[in-house]
Design an enzyme around this catalytic site. Sequence first.
Site, short mmCIF file in Angstrom:
data_model
loop_
_atom_site.label_atom_id
_atom_site.label_comp_id
_atom_site.label_asym_id
_atom_site.label_seq_id
_atom_site.Cartn_x
_atom_site.Cartn_y
_atom_site.Cartn_z
N HIS A 48 0.86 -1.18 0.00
CA HIS A 48 0.00 0.00 0.00
C HIS A 48 0.89 1.23 0.00
CE1 HIS A 48 1.03 0.19 4.22
NE2 HIS A 48 0.49 -1.01 4.43
N HIS A 87 4.02 1.35 2.17
CA HIS A 87 5.18 0.64 1.61
C HIS A 87 5.83 1.45 0.49
CE1 HIS A 87 2.69 -2.99 2.96
NE2 HIS A 87 3.81 -3.10 3.65
#
EC number: 6.3.2.1
Lengths: 281, 281
Positions: free
Chosen positions: A34, A37
């Site tokens: 997501h 990250h």
Amino acid sequence: MRIIETIEEMKIFVKQVKARGLSIGLVPTMGSLHEGHLTLMRQAKEQSDIVVVSIFVNPTQFGPNEDYTKYPRDLTGDSVQAGTAGVDVIFHPQAQEMYPKGYSSFIEIDGITQKLCGLSRPGHFRGVATVVTKLFNVIQPDIAFFGQKDAQQVLVLQRMASDLNMNIVIEIVPIVREKDGLAMSSRNAFLSVEERRAALVLSSSLQLAKQLVTSGEINVEAIRQQVIASIQLEELAQIDYVEIHSYPLLETIDQIIGKTLLALAVRIGNTRLIDNIILEG
Amino acid sequence: MRIIETIEEMKIFVKQVKARGLSIGLVPTMGSLHEGHLTLMRQAKEQSDIVVVSIFVNPTQFGPNEDYTKYPRDLTGDSVQAGTAGVDVIFHPQAQEMYPKGYSSFIEIDGITQKLCGLSRPGHFRGVATVVTKLFNVIQPDIAFFGQKDAQQVLVLQRMASDLNMNIVIEIVPIVREKDGLAMSSRNAFLSVEERRAALVLSSSLQLAKQLVTSGEINVEAIRQQVIASIQLEELAQIDYVEIHSYPLLETIDQIIGKTLLALAVRIGNTRLIDNIILEG
């Protein structure tokens, strides 16, 4: 972008990179990537020549009744996202590759693992420290990037890297949130529409605590009780823990003086979410 | 030959060596060097460009009632000997340098540590694995050299290096013995003249076992009982353990088939000595 699945191939790649004098930035993840990250990856790209993202749902950091088997996995989607963030290699080993038959070595961190998620999830940080050590030895990064969302994890890994004299800088990247405040997490995918709304209680209760401190409240137990009360107003929420400790030593304190970590873990339906904020007294 | 006492200075030296493309051989010791250590160093010199010997009496591998404080220490004598063996650097940190206040990270190896010296000395291999990991990270050797006298230690460290994907070759060097058969050990210095004579019972009982196997005996318990009986003939000797296991897995066996480790620990007066032999059935 390459996808490497074996330790041997990864080590050959690393050797080639090192021979060319290039630096390596590592972003260890369990996949289901997501924006949190991706922020780590973009920062890794800025600070290193080669960015490696590991995608490995690590069995040793899950307890027997936790969500290891149903943890979301999506290598195809992850690859597309990592590519757009400028990642050079995805390291994606199978569990068997990381923990072959007869595997028996583990890293234990005492002290700061005996509270917060370490209490709720016995063995969790042992698994985290072990897999991160293995990834460090395989990928030999100059810098490794971790999100502040897992505040205790970062402290455990910094402690480990320092204690064991590892030659790796551990970089902490701030929490990335949805527009409404919910901290990004792969586990958010488990939430129903109703639960997604209820999950806002984590970030809003942290904001409440911040306002209390801003308005002069420094009593730890008073703040903690108000945070607990505000979470209990949400019917779908069940508190795992709400704790306030000194930061970064995670010592027990009575008053908010200097940097302080308010960390919480709350179950929304069947999904356990965590969030935290640094309060400054 | 340089003597380096801090981790920081050691890491700077290592960086310079690596920049010149030279290989590093490490011989970890607790000092009080003898011919066994010198054999390790000479072999390290043959196989590496730069030889580092660490001299560190590691507190975490001693139990509360063991001989940590009285373990022999002689840096001056050790330096002379290491110099003659062609050692480039002695790494000699203080306990405080290796385990500063708040230290809390340890390496645990399950399975093969739950027998032999691991049973007699709880926590011993945890301390060994931890200090060796730290030395590996500080000195970053290409090859590390260990003596077969500590047979279980070598197996534990090989397991650790393999499990944790360390980029280091672990080289085993055969046991070096005095002319009369006594295995070289820093602890031999503790023996009185009378005890020194009695200590021969360790190596002679191993030879007895070897003869039994040569003459066709393959029953593990029969051999074990004869070894125990031969040690019990020596009044000054008190058995800690006499054990026979498969090698290298250290599994329980009934018969000597293939490579087998006969390992023993015997107290001679107040001094605990170990020795071992590989039997081939």
